[in-house]
Enzyme design. Structure first.
Site, PDB file in Angstrom:
ATOM      1  N   GLU A 194      20.787  33.356  -3.506  1.00  0.00           N
ATOM      2  CA  GLU A 194      19.731  32.238  -3.806  1.00  0.00           C
ATOM      3  C   GLU A 194      19.930  31.341  -4.989  1.00  0.00           C
ATOM      4  O   GLU A 194      18.930  31.237  -5.807  1.00  0.00           O
ATOM      5  CB  GLU A 194      18.147  32.703  -3.568  1.00  0.00           C
ATOM      6  CG  GLU A 194      17.960  33.769  -2.508  1.00  0.00           C
ATOM      7  CD  GLU A 194      16.639  34.239  -2.548  1.00  0.00           C
ATOM      8  OE1 GLU A 194      15.825  34.259  -3.560  1.00  0.00           O
ATOM      9  OE2 GLU A 194      16.267  35.028  -1.432  1.00  0.00           O
ATOM     10  N   GLU A 219      18.846  39.124   6.674  1.00  0.00           N
ATOM     11  CA  GLU A 219      17.417  39.596   6.576  1.00  0.00           C
ATOM     12  C   GLU A 219      16.618  39.125   7.708  1.00  0.00           C
ATOM     13  O   GLU A 219      15.541  38.444   7.485  1.00  0.00           O
ATOM     14  CB  GLU A 219      17.011  39.048   5.150  1.00  0.00           C
ATOM     15  CG  GLU A 219      17.796  39.333   4.155  1.00  0.00           C
ATOM     16  CD  GLU A 219      17.417  38.761   2.598  1.00  0.00           C
ATOM     17  OE1 GLU A 219      16.257  38.488   2.594  1.00  0.00           O
ATOM     18  OE2 GLU A 219      18.453  38.946   1.818  1.00  0.00           O
TER      19      GLU A 219
END
Length: 337
Positions: free
Chosen positions: A138, A245
């Site tokens: 991220e 995820e």
């Protein structure tokens, strides 16, 4: 919860055996409460939090491996592959890493030395147990023109910390597959930024093997066309893709309703249709997608409970709170080749 003798449906890992690994995120609670479900349906696990920096390395001279070791042992017991998550992130990283111990900020050299030591220790410990790592997590800015999000990593080390993390991980375990991992990865603006970063890393010769599409999606967003476009754009770089995820919230992100005490049939049907359409699409790209990991396994435990709306339950998985198959599972089971 169902006993193992009560599980009779086809295993997800068997349904998609010709396509990709099927994984689930786990923690110390769910490897006990969901053990039968995990062992039967999945062939890969990811630690939800137990391998993140603050969990493993709370103080400079202190490592805490007990929880991560237990998850690795669970995987060995049941013959499961393991994804490591995650080595570099702007969250869940302890403050000492960025401080010089004298009241100031660490230098770039100090920060990178500490990162290298951490990666050597952690990746080295699980060498042979963990086949793939989310090395960097991220770092892309969600909005605006900036490529990278503000962080202590960027402030102190500049963008070099990204390629260095991959180099350190590759040195610690040359056999491990190394991934860049991010969310909103199918939205065009962020997709293009992620592509720019990945292309730059590859041009530098960075040992980068894959991109993780977090896939925290809902019944309405992103569109399948956006998912397809993202898959093709990332795959054009020659990288391996994994959904890392995956969950399918019943609510749009901006939806603040709190009235549901159980999932209504019409939403479960929409979820089933959505999962079926998504996995049909993923199977088209099984040549480049090597794993699909749910961020959980069944609706009794999900990080989406109370997020982003406090006091709200969510039901994002193909298995219900009692670990029984939902309509979504029934549709997925029909996709077996």
């Amino acid at each position: 919860m169902r006993e193992s003798k009560d599980i009779t449906e086809p295993a997800l890992k068997t349904v998609f055996a010709r396509d990709f690994k099927i994984g689930a995120a786990v923690n110390l609670h769910t490897i006990r409460s969901q053990e039968n479900l995990l062992a039967y349906h999945f062939n890969s696990i990811t630690a939800e939090n137990e391998m993140k920096f603050e969990s493993l390395h709370p103080e400079e001279e202190e490592y805490r491996f007990e929880a991560a070791d237990e998850l690795a042992g669970f995987a060995r017991k049941h013959g499961l592959a393991v994804r490591g998550h995650t080595l570099v992130w702007h969250n869940q990283t302890t403050d000492w890493l960025f401080a010089d111990g004298k009241g100031g900020a660490a230098s770039k050299e100090m920060l990178l030395e500490r990162l290298e030591s951490h990666i050597q220790t952690v990746v080295g410990r699980y060498k042979g147990d963990i086949y793939a790592w989310d090395v960097v997590n991220e770092v892309i800015a969600d909005e605006g023109g900036e490529l990278l999000r503000p962080s202590k990593w960027l402030e102190i080390a500049g963008p070099d910390f990204i390629s260095k993390a991959f180099e350190f991980a590759h040195a610690a375990d040359p056999q491990a597959l190394l991934f860049y991992n991010d969310y909103n990865e199918s939205r065009p603006h962020k997709r293009d930024k992620i592509h720019t970063l990945l292309k730059s890393l590859l041009q530098q010769g960075t040992p980068l093997h894959g991109v993780g599409l977090q896939a925290h999606w809902n019944l309405y967003d992103p569109s399948l066309d956006e998912v397809r476009a993202a898959i093709e754009k990332y795959a054009s770089l020659g990288l391996q893709l994994q959904l890392t995820e995956l969950d399918m919230s019943l609510f749009r992100f901006e939806d603040r309703r709190t009235d549901l005490k159980a999932p209504p049939a019409e939403l479960l049907e929409l979820q089933a249709q959505r999962y079926e359409a998504l996995f049909r699409l993923l199977k088209e790209y099984r040549g480049v997608i090597s794993a699909v990991t749910f961020w959980g396994a069944a609706d009794d435990y999900t990080w989406l409970d109370n997020f982003p709306v406090r006091g709200r339950k969510n039901w994002p998985f193909p298995f219900d709170e009692g670990h029984r198959p939902k309509p979504a599972f029934e549709r997925l089971a029909e996709l077996k080749d």
